[in-house]
Design a protein around this motif. Structure first.
Motif, PDB file in Angstrom:
ATOM      1  N   CYS A 787      -0.683   3.016  -6.156  1.00 14.72           N
ATOM      2  CA  CYS A 787       0.252   3.841  -6.288  1.00 14.72           C
ATOM      3  C   CYS A 787       0.058   4.710  -5.086  1.00 14.72           C
ATOM      4  O   CYS A 787      -0.968   5.330  -4.737  1.00 14.72           O
ATOM      5  N   TRP A 795      -3.054   6.266  -1.037  1.00 11.05           N
ATOM      6  CA  TRP A 795      -2.861   5.295  -2.098  1.00 11.05           C
ATOM      7  C   TRP A 795      -4.137   5.232  -3.082  1.00 11.05           C
ATOM      8  O   TRP A 795      -5.088   5.473  -2.815  1.00 11.05           O
ATOM      9  N   LEU A 798      -3.970   1.636  -9.311  1.00 14.69           N
ATOM     10  CA  LEU A 798      -3.119   1.996 -10.230  1.00 14.69           C
ATOM     11  C   LEU A 798      -4.111   1.792 -11.857  1.00 14.69           C
ATOM     12  O   LEU A 798      -3.781   2.607 -12.966  1.00 14.69           O
ATOM     13  N   THR A1012       5.875   8.698 -10.760  1.00 17.81           N
ATOM     14  CA  THR A1012       4.714   7.603 -10.969  1.00 17.81           C
ATOM     15  C   THR A1012       4.990   6.781 -11.956  1.00 17.81           C
ATOM     16  O   THR A1012       6.124   6.655 -12.783  1.00 17.81           O
ATOM     17  N   CYS A1013       4.338   5.569 -11.933  1.00 22.97           N
ATOM     18  CA  CYS A1013       4.599   4.501 -12.723  1.00 22.97           C
ATOM     19  C   CYS A1013       4.340   4.763 -14.134  1.00 22.97           C
ATOM     20  O   CYS A1013       3.197   5.344 -14.400  1.00 22.97           O
ATOM     21  N   PRO A1019       4.207  -2.515 -12.728  1.00 26.96           N
ATOM     22  CA  PRO A1019       4.410  -1.704 -11.740  1.00 26.96           C
ATOM     23  C   PRO A1019       5.502  -1.279 -11.079  1.00 26.96           C
ATOM     24  O   PRO A1019       6.218  -2.355 -10.700  1.00 26.96           O
ATOM     25  N   ASP A1021       6.126   1.410  -7.613  1.00 28.01           N
ATOM     26  CA  ASP A1021       5.699   2.515  -7.037  1.00 28.01           C
ATOM     27  C   ASP A1021       6.911   3.063  -6.125  1.00 28.01           C
ATOM     28  O   ASP A1021       7.581   2.469  -5.782  1.00 28.01           O
TER      29      ASP A1021
END
Length: 1094
Positions: A787, A795, A798, A1012-1013, A1019, A1021
């Motif tokens: 993410c 980065w 996740l 955000t996820c 997922p 991003d």
């Protein structure tokens, strides 16, 4: 009779032109043999699988329709075939022209022989031409060159490879449809013979005579040539046929019974022993002779002039011994699988007491002696006439003075007047003065008579008692002797030395002595001066192929000269490369000492600690190694500027090129080995390997900085030029995988013949280290597993929310690969984005827009949202229905958009790092580029407002060049770039709108982190999603973007309207997501906020 080679002799000029062209064709074949595209060998499994269906040998001609129909059945094979044609047609055409010229040579030779037979050349027949010395030589050469051509083709360009190239040329060129094409004849001549140049390969039956018979030459002509040669030539069992191509007659004559029997007599054990022992004894006796002759001051003019035959005999003996021993001990002359040949070779080596170092030393000394003698003779020839005339004047004046002495007028002690002697000496003076330089024979005879007369006058007239008169007579005799010596200085001596000193037979064998040369240079760098004479001796081999080309005034002279001179210079570079190699070995030790052993002295130091920091042993070692480096430099610089063939070799340039070559070799290898990543490693190896690589590169840089003053080079300039060349070349090779028309090595502006960048076999899908680095960065920042938090430029994983990497990664890359590396990475990402966008549009057009059920949903949605400025009734149901019906198509769509977005984030980070370092390291450059960019944009905008104002013309490179500079300085926005050209697409705004609202439920808004996820298992991003979609829309007309944003706005209004009417207090998360999308879209594109509000 007219001279056979005279310009008005048509018969002689015709055969001279044929022979000249033959030499030029062989040079072209040798040159092209270095550029055979590897793919035609089909050695790799990958090449066989990929190109097996489109590359064929002559079996293609049995059923061309079958092969072509197989290609037409598969569109992907057709596409590959077209790409292969675009990449190889240029080199295939060049090979075909060379093959065609071989066939044309044979046709022209046969036509010439027919013309001789039919009497086209008045008073000339085959017999009369063969009786003429020049005619016989040229006809023999014409036949010989035809054989050499065919053998060179078979040795250098394998039969199967030839067939594949000819078939490919036939398929791709217009030759197949041309009526006057002689492609069929060329194919018949050059079809595979079954011969292989590999060691131990079996010789095909009836080879090479069946090969030579493919275009038959008149048997009468061949037998007459052999008849004329039979009395002229003596063969050894190992011979050189052309420019160092050697043949062992034991093997070559095996199938021919009579020749084999004749040869066996000379190959008797006792005979071989006798020959080998004779040359061994010859070497032993010649070495001290040559050493004596090379002693400083020994070879004086008078010694040379008095001993010309003796010196030439010594030179001849040395060259004959070297030639016999070199040819008969050469590895290439003996097949290791042939037992008899092995036995002969072992006997030759044993009986001749062969020692390669002793033979090489004799070659060195002979070359030095030959060079010294040639230079002396050239100088004496240039001074011949002035010297002869000065001796004549001196002798004549002495006689005039003596005449005056005997006149009684000139006072000279105890000399009585003698009118007879006075008259006689005056006559002698006139006789000496009358000697004519042009008529050397008569002048020589007369000079001998005058010397005799002066001896006799001294005896008969009892002049011995007067020492001064005797001295005058002796001086005059000395001058007359000098005149005889000087008149005997003839150019024929130089020609004899040229013939005797020919080293063309060693053009290839000499390479076996390279290691000995290099070792002797390493031990004693001044050895380079001796080697210079050897290289010049080798350069004399160029006379063989160039003689006839020059005589025929052929335009091929320059091309052929450049080829052979280039080959020789390349060999000189190869031998002398030991100097840079040794320098770098010493450098590595110096750097190791400086980094690990020698402590840095602080600015303040206690007196009692001075001894600890002195480290005399380590510092002495550094000084010793540095001295060794400077000695190596001196060694190569002692070699004067030398003309090798037609190429001038400057030792300073040679040293710099050698240093560059060694630097490139070491840096390229370090980058290749240092940037290999294991994708299965639990934690990424990226940062540790970058740090390690940065330390390695810093070591190279520091060593270069240290050495530059000791070897007198511009270290920083060389470092930047070569490192940028390595990186740019690797980027170019990596980008080739995305290009239809590849950039071959010989087309690359970054690759060099003298300072080649090595190519390494690929270890994964990437071709080079820059590709591996790029794919490793993409792997660890993959939106499926990470993410990206825009505010932190970081980065996170996740699953465990640990930091994966951040923007420091790019400063680390810059530390390792410099600005060139970051720039190259940016360029590679551009190619990847283009490829991804092209694939994406293919999927969209060929899959999504061809699915009738999905297109019906788009149509229904289009009617439901019209007019866009209005409100969609029953919004939740309308949007939810469309999302549900199109759910299956968004998986690949999301993946492509996220990949493009991920790469755009990386490009932004690279631009930020480049811009930061440019402003920090070179603020004036950054300011100048920014101002120039702004002023150019202002001028372009003004031009569009008023077309009468100036605008850069089409042939002006300003905009192209300024773009490259701006990107290198990070002054650009990757999100504004147009990557591909596109056509109008139906439903495009609706497709993208539906895609966005499909993804909104998968993300959630957080006040601290933004969007955000929601679930790690599904997922999405957010930043890559927004940037990817933004990039996609940027490739189309701006009205698509306007319609898309209008649909997002309508979605927000419609859902909010429904919430208000249903009195739902909270704003739905999808609306928050849509608003955030608009917010981020406006922020990334730097558009005014009113665009989003409108």
């Amino acid at each position: 009779m007219v001279d056979f080679l005279a310009e008005n002799n048509l018969c002689g000029q015709a055969v001279l032109r044929i022979v000249s062209r033959g030499n030029a064709i062989i040079a072209e074949l040798l040159r092209l043999s270095e550029f055979i595209p590897a793919v035609f060998r089909l050695k790799d499994k990958s090449d066989q699988q990929k190109y097996g269906d489109i590359i064929s040998d002559f079996s293609y001609f049995k059923g061309p329709e079958y092969y072509e129909s197989k290609l037409e059945a598969k569109p992907e094979l057709q596409d590959l075939d077209e790409e292969f044609r675009e990449n190889n047609i240029e080199i295939l055409s060049r090979f075909y022209l060379a093959f065609e010229s071989v066939h044309k040579y044979t046709v022209d030779l046969i036509r010439y022989l027919d013309d001789l037979h039919e009497g086209v050349y008045i008073q000339q027949t085959l017999e009369t031409v063969l009786l003429n010395e020049d005619g016989k030589q040229l006809l023999c050469e014409a036949l010989y060159l035809y054989g050499v051509m065919l053998l060179v083709i078979d040795q250098k360009i394998e039969g199967e490879v030839r067939e594949r190239m000819l078939v490919s040329y036939y398929r791709y060129s217009a030759a197949r449809s041309s009526a006057d094409s002689n492609l069929d004849d060329i194919c018949k001549l050059l079809r595979s013979t079954g011969y292989s140049s590999q060691a131990g390969a079996k010789r095909p039956a009836n080879y090479p005579e069946s090969y030579f018979q493919r275009v038959p030459i008149s048997p009468t002509f061949v037998s007459m040539v052999i008849g004329r040669l039979r009395s002229d030539d003596i063969y050894n069992q190992v011979i050189s046929i052309y420019m160092g191509i050697t043949v062992n007659l034991v093997e070559a004559w095996e199938p021919y019974k009579a020749a084999k029997i004749a040869l066996n007599y000379t190959l008797d054990t006792a005979n071989i022993r006798e020959q080998a022992s004779r040359y061994s004894a010859s070497v032993d006796s010649l070495r001290p002779q040559i050493h004596q002759l090379l002693k400083e001051g020994f070879l004086r003019e008078e010694i040379v002039l008095d001993n010309i035959p003796k010196l030439l005999n010594c030179l001849r003996d040395c060259n004959v011994a070297i030639r016999w021993l070199m040819l008969h001990t050469a590895e290439s002359a003996y097949d290791p699988n042939n037992k008899r040949l092995r036995q002969i070779k072992d006997q030759v080596i044993a009986d001749s007491k062969y020692n390669p170092k002793i033979l090489f030393q004799l070659l060195l000394d002979t070359a030095q002696f030959e060079f010294t003698l040639k230079e002396m003779f050239k100088q004496m020839l240039s001074e011949k006439q002035p010297k002869w005339e000065s001796y004549r004047t001196e002798g004549s004046e002495r006689m005039t003075e003596l005449a005056e002495v005997f006149s009684g007028v000139k006072p000279l002690t105890r000399v009585e007047k003698n009118e007879n002697l006075q008259a006689w000496f005056r006559e002698i003076s006139k006789q000496i003065q009358s000697l004519n330089y042009e008529d050397s024979t008569a002048a020589g005879r007369k000079t001998v008579q005058l010397i005799q007369a002066l001896v006799e006058v001294q005896e008969f007239h009892q002049l011995e008692s007067n020492l001064q008169v005797c001295q005058f007579l002796a001086d005059t005799r000395k001058f007359l002797h000098q005149m005889i010596r000087t008149i005997n200085i003839k150019e024929e001596v130089l020609i004899t030395m040229q013939i005797v000193g020919d080293l063309s037979y060693a053009w290839q064998i000499i390479d076996s002595f390279t290691s000995i040369m290099q070792e002797s240079i390493r031990v004693n760098p001044s050895m380079v001066t001796k080697l210079r004479a050897t290289f010049l001796k080798l350069a004399s081999a160029l006379d063989l192929p160039l003689l006839r080309i020059n005589q025929a005034n052929s335009p091929d002279l320059l091309s052929v000269s450049q080829f052979y001179s280039g080959e020789l210079v390349a060999y000189v570079r190869k031998v002398l490369q030991i100097i840079p190699e040794s320098m770098f070995t010493s450098l590595a030790k110096i750097i190791k000492l400086q980094i690990h052993d020698i402590m840095e002295v602080p600015t303040r130091l206690d007196k009692d600690k001075l001894k600890d920091f002195a480290q005399l042993g380590a510092r002495y070692e550094v000084a010793k190694l540095t001295h060794a480096i400077s000695i190596f430099t001196e060694g190569i610089l002692m070699m004067k500027t030398t003309l090798v063939g037609i190429i001038k070799v400057d030792p300073k340039q040679l040293l710099e090129d050698g240093i560059r070559k060694e630097l490139v070799r070491r840096v390229a290898y370090a980058l290749h080995k240092g940037l290999i990543f294991n994708p299965k490693a639990k934690t990424s190896e990226l940062m540790p390997k970058l740090k390690e690589m940065a330390a390695t590169m810093d070591g190279f840089y520091r060593s270069f900085e240290y050495i530059q003053d000791y070897v007198s080079i511009y270290g920083l300039k060389i470092w930047q030029e070569e490192v940028s060349r390595i990186i740019n070349y690797n980027v170019e090779q990596e980008c080739n995988s995305f290009l239809r028309t590849k950039i071959q090595d010989w087309q690359s502006v970054y690759q060099s013949t003298h300072i080649p960048i090595p190519k390494f076999p690929s270890v994964d899908e990437s071709a080079t280290f820059i590709g591996r680095l790029c794919r490793e960065i993409l792997r660890i920042t993959d939106p499926k597993v990470t993410c990206y938090i825009d505010q932190l430029n970081t980065w996170y994983d996740l699953k465990n929310h640990q930091e994966v990497t951040n923007n420091r990664l790019f400063s680390e890359i810059q530390d390792t690969l410099g600005t060139f590396g970051l720039n190259g990475l940016d360029r590679l990402l551009c190619f990847m984005i283009v490829k991804e966008l092209q694939n994406f549009l293919n999927v969209l057009q060929k899959t999504i827009l061809r699915d009738k059920a999905v297109v019906d949903v788009f149509k229904a949605m289009l009617s439901a949202v019209n007019p866009v400025k209005g409100i969609v009734g029953n919004a939740s149901k309308v949007y939810a229905s469309a999302v549900a019906k199109t759910q299956k198509i968004w998986g690949p769509y999301l993946e492509s958009i996220m990949k493009v977005g991920q790469m755009q984030i990386l490009r932004q980070q690279i631009a930020n790092q480049l811009n930061y370092s440019c402003r920090f390291d070179s603020k004036h450059l950054a300011a100048a580029l920014e101002n120039l960019n702004k002023s150019l944009l202002a001028d372009i905008e003004a031009h569009y407002q008023d077309p009468s104002l100036p605008y850069p013309k089409e042939d002006n490179n300003l905009l192209y060049e300024i773009t490259a500079s701006l990107e290198a300085a990070g002054i650009h926005n990757p999100l504004n770039k147009i990557y591909i050209t596109t056509k109008r697409l139906p439903y495009f705004p609706i497709v993208n709108f539906l895609f966005v609202i499909t993804q909104l439920p998968k993300v959630q808004y957080s006040k601290n982190q933004g969007m955000t996820c929601r679930k790690a298992t599904d997922p999405v991003d957010w930043p890559p999603l927004v940037m990817g979609l933004l990039t996609l829309l940027k490739q189309f007309h701006s009205r698509y973007t306007e319609q898309f944003l209008a649909l997002i706005g309508q979605f927000i209004r419609s859902v909010m309207e429904q919430c208000t009417s249903q009195k739902i207090p909270d704003m739905p998360s999808d609306v928050v997501g849509a608003l955030m999308f608009l917010e981020d879209y406006v922020r990334y594109t730097k558009l005014p906020r009113k665009v989003g509000l409108n």
